[in-house]
Structures are given as C-alpha cells and as structure tokens.
Motif scaffolding. Structure first.
Motif, PDB file in Angstrom:
ATOM      1  N   LEU A  47       0.835  -1.207   0.000  1.00  0.00           N
ATOM      2  CA  LEU A  47       0.000   0.000   0.000  1.00  0.00           C
ATOM      3  C   LEU A  47       0.869   1.257   0.000  1.00  0.00           C
ATOM      4  O   LEU A  47       0.518   2.261  -0.634  1.00  0.00           O
ATOM      5  CB  LEU A  47      -0.947  -0.011   1.204  1.00  0.00           C
ATOM      6  CG  LEU A  47      -2.043  -1.078   1.157  1.00  0.00           C
ATOM      7  CD1 LEU A  47      -2.810  -1.133   2.482  1.00  0.00           C
ATOM      8  CD2 LEU A  47      -2.990  -0.836  -0.007  1.00  0.00           C
ATOM      9  N   ASN A  48       2.010   1.200   0.683  1.00  0.00           N
ATOM     10  CA  ASN A  48       2.948   2.326   0.658  1.00  0.00           C
ATOM     11  C   ASN A  48       3.517   2.527  -0.741  1.00  0.00           C
ATOM     12  O   ASN A  48       3.740   3.665  -1.170  1.00  0.00           O
ATOM     13  CB  ASN A  48       4.072   2.114   1.667  1.00  0.00           C
ATOM     14  CG  ASN A  48       3.589   2.219   3.099  1.00  0.00           C
ATOM     15  OD1 ASN A  48       2.527   2.763   3.370  1.00  0.00           O
ATOM     16  ND2 ASN A  48       4.365   1.667   4.017  1.00  0.00           N
ATOM     17  N   VAL A  49       3.753   1.432  -1.445  1.00  0.00           N
ATOM     18  CA  VAL A  49       4.217   1.525  -2.834  1.00  0.00           C
ATOM     19  C   VAL A  49       3.166   2.252  -3.669  1.00  0.00           C
ATOM     20  O   VAL A  49       3.490   3.129  -4.481  1.00  0.00           O
ATOM     21  CB  VAL A  49       4.520   0.124  -3.414  1.00  0.00           C
ATOM     22  CG1 VAL A  49       4.705   0.161  -4.916  1.00  0.00           C
ATOM     23  CG2 VAL A  49       5.750  -0.472  -2.742  1.00  0.00           C
ATOM     24  N   ALA A  50       1.896   1.903  -3.462  1.00  0.00           N
ATOM     25  CA  ALA A  50       0.810   2.554  -4.203  1.00  0.00           C
ATOM     26  C   ALA A  50       0.781   4.056  -3.928  1.00  0.00           C
ATOM     27  O   ALA A  50       0.612   4.861  -4.849  1.00  0.00           O
ATOM     28  CB  ALA A  50      -0.531   1.918  -3.830  1.00  0.00           C
ATOM     29  N   VAL A  51       0.980   4.439  -2.685  1.00  0.00           N
ATOM     30  CA  VAL A  51       1.013   5.868  -2.329  1.00  0.00           C
ATOM     31  C   VAL A  51       2.185   6.550  -3.042  1.00  0.00           C
ATOM     32  O   VAL A  51       2.053   7.664  -3.552  1.00  0.00           O
ATOM     33  CB  VAL A  51       1.110   6.051  -0.799  1.00  0.00           C
ATOM     34  CG1 VAL A  51       1.399   7.493  -0.430  1.00  0.00           C
ATOM     35  CG2 VAL A  51      -0.174   5.583  -0.134  1.00  0.00           C
ATOM     36  N   GLY A  52       3.312   5.877  -3.107  1.00  0.00           N
ATOM     37  CA  GLY A  52       4.472   6.433  -3.813  1.00  0.00           C
ATOM     38  C   GLY A  52       4.178   6.642  -5.287  1.00  0.00           C
ATOM     39  O   GLY A  52       4.549   7.675  -5.869  1.00  0.00           O
ATOM     40  N   TYR A  53       3.506   5.671  -5.899  1.00  0.00           N
ATOM     41  CA  TYR A  53       3.133   5.823  -7.315  1.00  0.00           C
ATOM     42  C   TYR A  53       2.175   6.996  -7.503  1.00  0.00           C
ATOM     43  O   TYR A  53       2.255   7.726  -8.488  1.00  0.00           O
ATOM     44  CB  TYR A  53       2.504   4.546  -7.853  1.00  0.00           C
ATOM     45  CG  TYR A  53       3.499   3.454  -8.180  1.00  0.00           C
ATOM     46  CD1 TYR A  53       4.698   3.730  -8.817  1.00  0.00           C
ATOM     47  CD2 TYR A  53       3.229   2.127  -7.864  1.00  0.00           C
ATOM     48  CE1 TYR A  53       5.601   2.733  -9.124  1.00  0.00           C
ATOM     49  CE2 TYR A  53       4.122   1.109  -8.171  1.00  0.00           C
ATOM     50  CZ  TYR A  53       5.308   1.423  -8.806  1.00  0.00           C
ATOM     51  OH  TYR A  53       6.196   0.434  -9.115  1.00  0.00           O
ATOM     52  N   GLU A  54       1.277   7.198  -6.554  1.00  0.00           N
ATOM     53  CA  GLU A  54       0.357   8.333  -6.656  1.00  0.00           C
ATOM     54  C   GLU A  54       1.115   9.656  -6.545  1.00  0.00           C
ATOM     55  O   GLU A  54       0.772  10.630  -7.231  1.00  0.00           O
ATOM     56  CB  GLU A  54      -0.729   8.232  -5.590  1.00  0.00           C
ATOM     57  CG  GLU A  54      -1.706   7.123  -5.882  1.00  0.00           C
ATOM     58  CD  GLU A  54      -2.664   6.832  -4.740  1.00  0.00           C
ATOM     59  OE1 GLU A  54      -2.435   7.329  -3.616  1.00  0.00           O
ATOM     60  OE2 GLU A  54      -3.639   6.091  -4.983  1.00  0.00           O
ATOM     61  N   ARG A  55       2.155   9.688  -5.718  1.00  0.00           N
ATOM     62  CA  ARG A  55       2.997  10.893  -5.637  1.00  0.00           C
ATOM     63  C   ARG A  55       3.705  11.138  -6.967  1.00  0.00           C
ATOM     64  O   ARG A  55       3.822  12.287  -7.415  1.00  0.00           O
ATOM     65  CB  ARG A  55       4.021  10.754  -4.521  1.00  0.00           C
ATOM     66  CG  ARG A  55       3.475  11.183  -3.198  1.00  0.00           C
ATOM     67  CD  ARG A  55       4.606  11.330  -2.182  1.00  0.00           C
ATOM     68  NE  ARG A  55       4.252  10.515  -1.044  1.00  0.00           N
ATOM     69  CZ  ARG A  55       4.968   9.548  -0.512  1.00  0.00           C
ATOM     70  NH1 ARG A  55       6.154   9.258  -0.966  1.00  0.00           N
ATOM     71  NH2 ARG A  55       4.530   8.870   0.510  1.00  0.00           N
ATOM     72  N   LEU A  56       4.189  10.073  -7.580  1.00  0.00           N
ATOM     73  CA  LEU A  56       4.840  10.213  -8.888  1.00  0.00           C
ATOM     74  C   LEU A  56       3.848  10.729  -9.926  1.00  0.00           C
ATOM     75  O   LEU A  56       4.208  11.551 -10.780  1.00  0.00           O
ATOM     76  CB  LEU A  56       5.436   8.879  -9.335  1.00  0.00           C
ATOM     77  CG  LEU A  56       6.675   8.431  -8.577  1.00  0.00           C
ATOM     78  CD1 LEU A  56       7.025   6.992  -8.941  1.00  0.00           C
ATOM     79  CD2 LEU A  56       7.846   9.354  -8.871  1.00  0.00           C
ATOM     80  N   ALA A  57       2.608  10.273  -9.854  1.00  0.00           N
ATOM     81  CA  ALA A  57       1.579  10.757 -10.786  1.00  0.00           C
ATOM     82  C   ALA A  57       1.352  12.252 -10.598  1.00  0.00           C
ATOM     83  O   ALA A  57       1.245  13.004 -11.574  1.00  0.00           O
ATOM     84  CB  ALA A  57       0.274   9.992 -10.573  1.00  0.00           C
TER      85      ALA A  57
END
Length: 72
Positions: A47-57
């Motif tokens: 889930l933390n990885v998903a949050v990181g991807y959202e930051r990249l977006a």
C-alpha cells in the motif's frame, strides 16, 4: 562524440515518466496486489508503494502543466 550521445540520453526522459496515467495505473495494480496479501506487514508495504506511485503521478502532472505554454 561519446559525450554528445551521453548528454542527449541523460536529457531525454522516457515518455511514461511524465505520464500521470502510467503512475496511477501502477498504483492501482499495487493496491490490487495488496488486497490478495495475508501478511499485514507486506500488505502495508505494498500500500505504501501505491502511495508512492500516486505521488509520482502528481509530480508528472505538475511537470506537464509547467511545460504547457501559458495562455494570455
């Protein structure tokens, strides 16, 4: 000649880097993967990885807006 090629390759980003949709898709896939996990620590990590991807977006979107010509 070598310097020119290296310089050119360093200044050229792959197109997906500045594509918010790419990162949001990866975030969705990470969340889907987390749903199937039973280990709570690994699930939270995914889930933390998903949050990181959202930051990249978000950053990709900001970069895209900065590159667009300003309307007068």
């Amino acid at each position: 000649m070598f310097y020119v090629l290296v310089h050119m390759s360093l200044n050229r980003r792959p197109t997906h880097v500045s594509n918010p949709t790419h990162w949001l898709d990866r975030a969705e896939k990470a969340r889907d993967a987390a749903e199937g996990m039973t280990d709570p620590v690994l699930k939270q990590m995914m889930l933390n990885v998903a949050v990181g991807y959202e930051r990249l977006a978000k950053r990709a979107e900001e970069r895209t807006l900065k590159l667009k010509p300003q309307s007068k």
